[in-house]
Motif scaffolding. Structure first.
Motif, PDB file in Angstrom:
ATOM      1  N   ALA A 114       0.845  -1.210   0.000  1.00  0.00           N
ATOM      2  CA  ALA A 114       0.000   0.000   0.000  1.00  0.00           C
ATOM      3  C   ALA A 114       0.871   1.248   0.000  1.00  0.00           C
ATOM      4  O   ALA A 114       0.584   2.207  -0.721  1.00  0.00           O
ATOM      5  N   GLU A 131      -5.503  -1.878   3.762  1.00  0.00           N
ATOM      6  CA  GLU A 131      -4.290  -1.078   4.008  1.00  0.00           C
ATOM      7  C   GLU A 131      -4.319   0.207   3.194  1.00  0.00           C
ATOM      8  O   GLU A 131      -3.886   1.252   3.663  1.00  0.00           O
ATOM      9  N   LEU A 132      -4.804   0.127   1.967  1.00  0.00           N
ATOM     10  CA  LEU A 132      -4.879   1.339   1.131  1.00  0.00           C
ATOM     11  C   LEU A 132      -5.833   2.343   1.763  1.00  0.00           C
ATOM     12  O   LEU A 132      -5.573   3.550   1.761  1.00  0.00           O
TER      13      LEU A 132
END
Ligand SMILES: C[S@@+](CC[C@H](N)C(=O)[O-])C[C@H]1O[C@@H](n2cnc3c(N)ncnc32)[C@H](O)[C@@H]1O
Length: 326
Positions: free
Chosen positions: A73, A102-103
Motif C-alpha cells: 500500500a 491497508e490502502l
C-alpha cells in the motif's frame, strides 16, 4: 422436449460459449477453455479447493497479503496521486481484501475495479465489500480481462495499478502469459504498476497433490464444466464416464489437468455429435510453475521492469510488482 429449430436453441448455438466449447471438442486434441469453470457451482468448488490442506498456493499468498500488504500500500500510494486499482479475476477477493484495507488506512484516493468473467463473483463482491470496507469506491465489471480493462480506460485516465493474483497467470502457458503481459503493456501507460501472483517450482509431489485433493473437489471442479455444458447447451455428457487425471512435469513446470473418457462414447451437444475413443483425453487446464529468473525474463520480454518481489516464508509463491516501461 424442445426442437432444435426453436429460437431458444438457435440463440444458444450463436453464443460465444457454444462456439468455444465446440471448437475445443472438435479439435484433433480435444480441449476446453478453463475460463468456463467459473459458474455459480464452479465458484463454490474453487472456494472449497482453496480451503483444502493440499492446496498450498492460497495459504502462501494469503500469508504474503496478511503480512506485506502495508508495504504494498505504501508503494502504491507513493506518488500521492489518485489511481484506479483494477483486479483481474478477483474471485472472492479474500486476499486482495487485506490490500484494500491497508490502502484505506493510508488514505489513498483510489477506485477499485474488479473484473471477472463470473457475474456471480461480481454480484457477490458488490454485495459484500461495501459492508466490510466502508467508504470503498468500487465498480465491478463482468467480462473478459482485457476487454473490460479497455472499458476502465474509457472511464478515467488516472494511473492504473493492476492486480492479477492467485496464480491466475499460471492458467496460461509461458508463451501465452508473455503475450498476455504484452497486451497488458499496450493497455497501460508508462509508470503504471502490475502485481502478479506466480506459483514457484517446488517438490513435484507437493504440486501434484495440490491438483488432486483427497476430498475430490478438484475432480468435481473439472467435471462441473461438463455439467455446465449439459445445463446450458442441452448436452448429454455422462460425467461418470470421465476420469480426472492431473500430471506435473518438473522440467517444464507445467501441471496439466485432463478428463479421460473411460469408454468409447458419443456425446450430443445441441445438434452436434462428439465421439470419444476409450481413454481419449480432454485437456482442461494448465497451472504453470516458475522460477524467479523465469519470471524476471517474462517481465523484460513483455515491456515491464521488475520493482519488487514479495515472497511467503517458505518461498513457494511470489507476488511480483512490475512497472510498465515507456
Ligand atoms: C483461479 S481463480 C483466482 C481468484 C482469486 N484471484 C484468488 O486468488 O483467489 C480465477 C478467477 O478469475 C476469473 N477468470 C478466469 N478467466 C477469466 C477471464 N478470461 N476473464 C475474466 N475473469 C476470468 C474466474 O471467474 C475466477 O474468479
Amino acid at each position: 422436449m424442445l426442437s432444435y429449430s426453436t429460437p431458444y436453441l438457435a440463440g444458444r448455438r450463436s453464443s460465444v460459449f457454444y462456439k468455444d466449447i465446440l471448437n475445443g471438442l472438435q479439435a484433433e486434441n480435444k480441449h476446453l477453455p478453463s475460463k468456463y469453470f467459473y459458474d455459480e457451482t464452479g465458484d463454490k468448488l474453487f472456494q472449497q479447493i482453496m480451503a483444502c490442506p493440499e492446496y498450498y498456493p492460497t495459504r502462501c499468498e494469503m500469508e504474503i497479503m496478511q503480512h506485506q500488504s502495508a508495504k504494498m500500500a505504501r508503494m502504491f500510494a507513493e506518488h500521492d496521486s489518485s489511481f484506479d486499482l483494477v483486479e483481474l479475476g478477483p474471485g472472492d477477493a479474500t486476499k486482495s481484501w487485506y490490500l484494500l484495507r491497508e490502502l484505506q488506512k493510508t488514505e489513498a484516493r483510489f477506485t477499485y475495479y474488479p473484473i471477472d468473467i463470473s457475474s456471480n463473483v461480481i454480484g457477490w463482491l458488490e454485495d459484500r465489500l461495501p459492508s466490510t470496507l466502508p467508504g470503498l469506491r468500487m465498480q465491478g465489471l463482468n467480462g473478459d480481462f482485457l476487454e473490460q480493462l479497455l472499458q476502465v480506460n474509457t472511464f478515467s485516465g488516472k494511473r492504473k495499478i493492476v492486480l492479477f493474483m492467485g496464480a491466475n497467470i499460471g492458467n496460461m502457458t509461458p508463451q501465452q502469459a508473455t503475450v498476455f503481459c504484452r497486451e497488458l503493456h499496450e493497455h497501460l501507460q508508462p509508470g503504471d504498476l502490475l502485481l502478479t501472483g506466480f506459483d514457484l517450482k517446488k517438490h513435484p509431489r507437493m504440486i501434484l497433490d495440490a491438483y488432486n485433493d483427497r476430498q475430490g473437489f478438484t475432480r468435481e471442479f473439472n467435471l462441473n464444466l461438463l455439467k455446465r455444458i449439459n445445463n446450458e447447451l442441452d448436452a448429454d455428457f455422462d460425467v461418470d464416464q470421465f476420469e480426472h487425471y492431473p500430471v506435473y512435469d518438473p522440467l517444464t513446470g507445467a501441471c496439466k489437468s485432463y478428463l479421460i473418457s473411460r469408454i468409447a462414447q458419443e456425446v450430443h451437444i445441441a445438434d452436434r455429435v462428439i465421439r470419444f475413443e476409450e481413454n481419449e483425453p480432454i485437456y482442461m487446464e494448465i497451472s504453470q510453475k516458475y522460477t524467479l529468473p523465469e519470471i524476471e525474463f517474462m517481465a523484460i520480454q513483455s515491456g515491464f521492469s521488475p520493482v519488487h518481489t514479495f515472497l511467503d516464508s517458505k518461498k513457494w509463491f511470489a507476488d511480483v510488482l512490475w512497472q510498465r516501461m515507456p
